[in-house]
Design a protein around this motif. Sequence first.
Motif, PDB file in Angstrom:
ATOM      1  N   MET A 253     -71.061 -28.747 -98.572  1.00 27.28           N
ATOM      2  CA  MET A 253     -70.970 -29.248 -97.050  1.00 27.28           C
ATOM      3  C   MET A 253     -70.058 -30.393 -97.341  1.00 27.28           C
ATOM      4  SD  MET A 253     -73.316 -30.773 -94.424  1.00 27.28           S
ATOM      5  CE  MET A 253     -74.345 -32.017 -95.403  1.00 27.28           C
ATOM      6  N   TRP A 254     -68.889 -30.680 -96.922  1.00 23.59           N
ATOM      7  CA  TRP A 254     -67.950 -31.571 -97.105  1.00 23.59           C
ATOM      8  C   TRP A 254     -68.593 -32.814 -96.131  1.00 23.59           C
ATOM      9  CZ3 TRP A 254     -64.626 -34.237 -93.512  1.00 23.59           C
ATOM     10  CH2 TRP A 254     -63.770 -35.189 -93.929  1.00 23.59           C
ATOM     11  N   LEU A 255     -68.439 -33.853 -96.757  1.00 27.82           N
ATOM     12  CA  LEU A 255     -68.891 -35.125 -95.616  1.00 27.82           C
ATOM     13  C   LEU A 255     -67.672 -36.090 -95.738  1.00 27.82           C
ATOM     14  CD1 LEU A 255     -72.459 -35.964 -97.116  1.00 27.82           C
ATOM     15  CD2 LEU A 255     -71.937 -34.802 -94.868  1.00 27.82           C
ATOM     16  N   PRO A 256     -67.525 -36.627 -94.541  1.00 25.12           N
ATOM     17  CA  PRO A 256     -66.437 -37.507 -94.386  1.00 25.12           C
ATOM     18  C   PRO A 256     -66.562 -38.929 -95.341  1.00 25.12           C
ATOM     19  CG  PRO A 256     -67.631 -37.534 -92.339  1.00 25.12           C
ATOM     20  CD  PRO A 256     -68.091 -36.450 -93.266  1.00 25.12           C
ATOM     21  N   GLY A 257     -68.027 -39.103 -95.714  1.00 29.01           N
ATOM     22  CA  GLY A 257     -68.333 -40.238 -96.684  1.00 29.01           C
ATOM     23  C   GLY A 257     -67.721 -40.157 -97.926  1.00 29.01           C
ATOM     24  N   ASN A 258     -67.466 -38.881 -98.450  1.00 28.98           N
ATOM     25  CA  ASN A 258     -66.779 -38.455 -99.647  1.00 28.98           C
ATOM     26  C   ASN A 258     -65.300 -39.104 -99.817  1.00 28.98           C
ATOM     27  OD1 ASN A 258     -69.230 -37.256-100.549  1.00 28.98           O
ATOM     28  ND2 ASN A 258     -68.659 -35.348 -99.827  1.00 28.98           N
ATOM     29  N   ASN A 259     -64.856 -39.317 -98.636  1.00 31.62           N
ATOM     30  CA  ASN A 259     -63.611 -39.978 -98.536  1.00 31.62           C
ATOM     31  C   ASN A 259     -63.566 -41.336 -97.920  1.00 31.62           C
ATOM     32  OD1 ASN A 259     -63.400 -36.731 -98.130  1.00 31.62           O
ATOM     33  ND2 ASN A 259     -61.386 -37.442 -99.294  1.00 31.62           N
ATOM     34  N   PRO A 260     -63.822 -42.322 -98.584  1.00 31.36           N
ATOM     35  CA  PRO A 260     -64.284 -43.590 -97.864  1.00 31.36           C
ATOM     36  C   PRO A 260     -63.401 -43.994 -96.820  1.00 31.36           C
ATOM     37  CG  PRO A 260     -64.679 -43.812 -99.952  1.00 31.36           C
ATOM     38  CD  PRO A 260     -63.975 -42.230 -99.802  1.00 31.36           C
ATOM     39  N   GLY A 261     -62.108 -43.898 -97.251  1.00 33.33           N
ATOM     40  CA  GLY A 261     -61.008 -44.811 -96.384  1.00 33.33           C
ATOM     41  C   GLY A 261     -60.938 -43.860 -95.037  1.00 33.33           C
ATOM     42  N   VAL A 262     -61.120 -42.550 -95.065  1.00 31.56           N
ATOM     43  CA  VAL A 262     -60.958 -41.627 -93.857  1.00 31.56           C
ATOM     44  C   VAL A 262     -62.025 -42.030 -93.122  1.00 31.56           C
ATOM     45  CG1 VAL A 262     -61.091 -39.517 -92.947  1.00 31.56           C
ATOM     46  CG2 VAL A 262     -59.579 -39.891 -94.773  1.00 31.56           C
ATOM     47  N   TYR A 263     -63.368 -42.123 -93.816  1.00 26.59           N
ATOM     48  CA  TYR A 263     -64.659 -42.348 -92.941  1.00 26.59           C
ATOM     49  C   TYR A 263     -64.594 -43.597 -92.292  1.00 26.59           C
ATOM     50  CZ  TYR A 263     -69.472 -42.566 -91.957  1.00 26.59           C
ATOM     51  OH  TYR A 263     -70.759 -42.738 -91.243  1.00 26.59           O
TER      52      TYR A 263
ATOM     53  N   GLY B  94     -67.062 -28.309 -91.870  1.00 28.29           N
ATOM     54  CA  GLY B  94     -68.012 -28.919 -92.972  1.00 28.29           C
ATOM     55  C   GLY B  94     -69.163 -28.186 -92.863  1.00 28.29           C
ATOM     56  N   ARG B  95     -69.517 -27.195 -92.134  1.00 26.00           N
ATOM     57  CA  ARG B  95     -70.660 -26.526 -92.068  1.00 26.00           C
ATOM     58  C   ARG B  95     -71.912 -27.436 -91.672  1.00 26.00           C
ATOM     59  NH1 ARG B  95     -66.750 -23.401 -91.658  1.00 26.00           N
ATOM     60  NH2 ARG B  95     -66.480 -21.001 -92.444  1.00 26.00           N
ATOM     61  N   TYR B  96     -71.783 -28.601 -91.024  1.00 29.83           N
ATOM     62  CA  TYR B  96     -73.020 -29.578 -90.954  1.00 29.83           C
ATOM     63  C   TYR B  96     -74.015 -28.659 -89.983  1.00 29.83           C
ATOM     64  CZ  TYR B  96     -69.990 -33.490 -92.115  1.00 29.83           C
ATOM     65  OH  TYR B  96     -69.239 -34.309 -92.734  1.00 29.83           O
ATOM     66  N   PRO B  97     -75.302 -28.659 -90.577  1.00 35.14           N
ATOM     67  CA  PRO B  97     -76.518 -28.010 -90.053  1.00 35.14           C
ATOM     68  C   PRO B  97     -76.938 -28.900 -88.670  1.00 35.14           C
ATOM     69  CG  PRO B  97     -77.055 -29.000 -92.179  1.00 35.14           C
ATOM     70  CD  PRO B  97     -75.767 -29.425 -92.031  1.00 35.14           C
ATOM     71  N   ALA B  98     -77.310 -28.356 -87.616  1.00 36.69           N
ATOM     72  CA  ALA B  98     -77.903 -29.154 -86.704  1.00 36.69           C
ATOM     73  C   ALA B  98     -79.427 -29.765 -87.289  1.00 36.69           C
ATOM     74  CB  ALA B  98     -78.561 -28.066 -85.547  1.00 36.69           C
TER      75      ALA B  98
END
Length: 148
Positions: free
Chosen positions: A1-11, A136-140
């Motif tokens: 699962m991709w998290l936007p936190g893995n890209n701090p500037g974007v997040y 990112g296939r985030y789960p509910a």
Amino acid sequence: MWLPGNNPGVYKALVALQRASSEGLEATLGELIKIRASQVNGCAYCLHMHLSDALAAGMEPITLGMVSVWAEAPHLFSERERAALELTEAVTRLGERGVPDDVFGRARAVFDEFELGQVVASIVMINAWNRIAVTGRYPAGLDERRTR
């Protein structure tokens, strides 16, 4: 699962834009926008998150259960809420013809210029978050806001 936190500037930019788009907008109206767009986009992650936020804000469960059929239950939603929900659907399903003039006109009739800008910005932001979560296939049930 991709998290936007893995890209701090974007997040950080997304979070800043999210905060800015919510300023001056009633929290309950903002949650209705987020819920409806998440329903249209099929984003279970965001839908779960914003239903939880709406309940925490004191919104009625029966009203929240009727968001997907708001047009058939107009007595449950104010004129402003109906205009925001209709605009949310139009922006979310943008298509080749854009937002119909009558839909935009109804929103313009109930929101001042600043509010209308905030409503549009809120719709754009939840659509961005929906696309991140679905891709990112985030789960509910996961609420990564609580892990920071």
